[in-house]
Design a protein around this motif. Structure first.
Motif, mmCIF file in Angstrom:
data_model
loop_
_atom_site.group_PDB
_atom_site.id
_atom_site.type_symbol
_atom_site.label_atom_id
_atom_site.label_comp_id
_atom_site.label_asym_id
_atom_site.label_seq_id
_atom_site.Cartn_x
_atom_site.Cartn_y
_atom_site.Cartn_z
ATOM 1 N N SER A 37 35.616 34.596 40.568
ATOM 2 C CA SER A 37 36.456 35.775 40.367
ATOM 3 C C SER A 37 37.937 35.451 40.522
ATOM 4 O O SER A 37 38.786 36.063 39.867
ATOM 5 N N ARG A 38 38.254 34.488 41.387
ATOM 6 C CA ARG A 38 39.675 34.138 41.559
ATOM 7 C C ARG A 38 40.247 33.573 40.257
ATOM 8 O O ARG A 38 41.366 33.912 39.867
ATOM 9 N N ARG A 39 39.473 32.731 39.599
ATOM 10 C CA ARG A 39 39.942 32.153 38.341
ATOM 11 C C ARG A 39 40.084 33.239 37.273
ATOM 12 O O ARG A 39 41.042 33.237 36.493
ATOM 13 N N THR A 40 39.137 34.179 37.252
ATOM 14 C CA THR A 40 39.196 35.269 36.283
ATOM 15 C C THR A 40 40.389 36.183 36.533
ATOM 16 O O THR A 40 41.119 36.550 35.607
ATOM 17 N N LYS A 41 40.607 36.568 37.787
ATOM 18 C CA LYS A 41 41.711 37.465 38.130
ATOM 19 C C LYS A 41 43.072 36.865 37.777
ATOM 20 O O LYS A 41 43.997 37.567 37.372
ATOM 21 N N LEU A 42 43.197 35.564 37.946
ATOM 22 C CA LEU A 42 44.476 34.900 37.665
ATOM 23 C C LEU A 42 44.643 34.570 36.181
ATOM 24 O O LEU A 42 45.681 34.039 35.781
ATOM 25 N N LYS A 59 50.198 41.483 39.760
ATOM 26 C CA LYS A 59 49.090 42.207 40.377
ATOM 27 C C LYS A 59 48.311 41.327 41.346
ATOM 28 O O LYS A 59 47.791 41.812 42.372
ATOM 29 N N ASN A 60 48.226 40.038 41.041
ATOM 30 C CA ASN A 60 47.447 39.108 41.874
ATOM 31 C C ASN A 60 48.318 38.027 42.514
ATOM 32 O O ASN A 60 47.854 36.913 42.781
ATOM 33 N N LEU A 69 47.098 36.668 45.855
ATOM 34 C CA LEU A 69 45.988 35.737 45.662
ATOM 35 C C LEU A 69 46.508 34.364 45.267
ATOM 36 O O LEU A 69 46.042 33.334 45.782
#
Length: 264
Positions: free
Chosen positions: A145-150, A224-225, A228
């Motif tokens: 999810s971290r890779r997707t969010k970024l 937004k991220n 993160l």
């Protein structure tokens, strides 16, 4: 990359009632076993804050300490580096994960290099670390999810990682480059500034100062991220420098991460 012993007093010997010789032998065996146990216990303290690491890495490489095999001892530093660069091919610095067998191979080669560190007290010659370095491997990963969010899965490409160290000012600047598809492939960067100070003969304490993303379009994509993003690359903490020569450096931080850099 960066981002910032007491024993109770011994009673006097009883000269009127000598200790039987058999008892003396048992005591000697017990002391020997205790000493051996103590050495083994201390030897495993790899991740603790850390001036003892230099001693650990300088121990006999012929023993299987840290995965070092007997036949590896015969390899020169240059041969180890060549094997390491071969192992690093095609894994994009390890950022998006590495197969377990490959990761173990890389770890073994790094430990072998560390066992032959030509600068066991690197902070005593801190000028060796001055200048610009490029990341070639790290155990930091951006997965799921971290890779997707970024947006690093489909939209944003991760470029080179550079670190510039100013030993006079005690400053380190980490620069992570990005490029965005669909926006004329424009390029930008995350810049993280930190200070450092010597904590031991092989360790520096790192303190985060500030960060910026340029250009503005890239900041809009990450806004937004942003927390993160910083949580991944923030260098705050301590770093133990386990290997350094004129063009190659290995560091291990307080979070268990490994960083391998070459002089740019």
């Amino acid at each position: 990359m960066a981002t910032k012993l007491i024993q109770p007093p011994k009673s006097a010997p009883n000269f009127l009632h000598p200790i039987p010789s058999g008892t003396i032998k048992i005591m000697r065996v017990h002391k020997a076993l205790s000493a051996t146990h103590s050495r083994k216990k201390n030897h495993t303290k790899f991740c603790e804050y850390p001036s003892g690491l230099g001693t650990i890495f300088s121990s006999k490489a012929s023993e299987k300490n840290f995965g070092v095999e007997v036949e590896d001892v015969k390899k020169t530093i240059q041969q180890i580096k060549e094997s390491l660069y071969d192992a690093l091919q095609g894994i994009n610095r390890g950022i998006f994960g590495v197969p377990s067998e490959k990761k173990a191979e890389i770890a073994r080669l790094l430990e072998l290099l560390e066992s032959q560190n030509p600068s066991p007290e690197p902070t005593m010659n801190i000028e060796k670390m001055a200048g610009t370095w490029k990341l070639v491997y790290s155990t930091i990963t951006i997965l799921g999810s971290r890779r997707t969010k970024l947006g690093l899965r489909d939209f944003i490409n991760l470029g080179d990682f550079f670190q510039n160290i100013d030993v006079v000012e005690g400053k380190a600047v980490n620069v992570i480059e990005f490029s965005a598809r669909g926006l004329n492939l424009f390029k930008g960067q995350l810049r993280i500034e930190a200070t450092f100070k010597i904590a031991s003969k092989s360790t520096v304490d790192i303190r985060y100062q500030n960060s910026t993303i340029t250009p503005e379009q890239l900041m809009n994509l990450f806004e937004k991220n942003y927390d993160l993003l910083l949580s991944i690359f923030n260098p705050e903490g301590w770093l133990n420098i386990t290997y350094v020569d004129d063009n190659f450096r290995i560091g291990r931080d307080d979070k268990g991460n490994i960083f391998v850099l070459e002089r740019s």
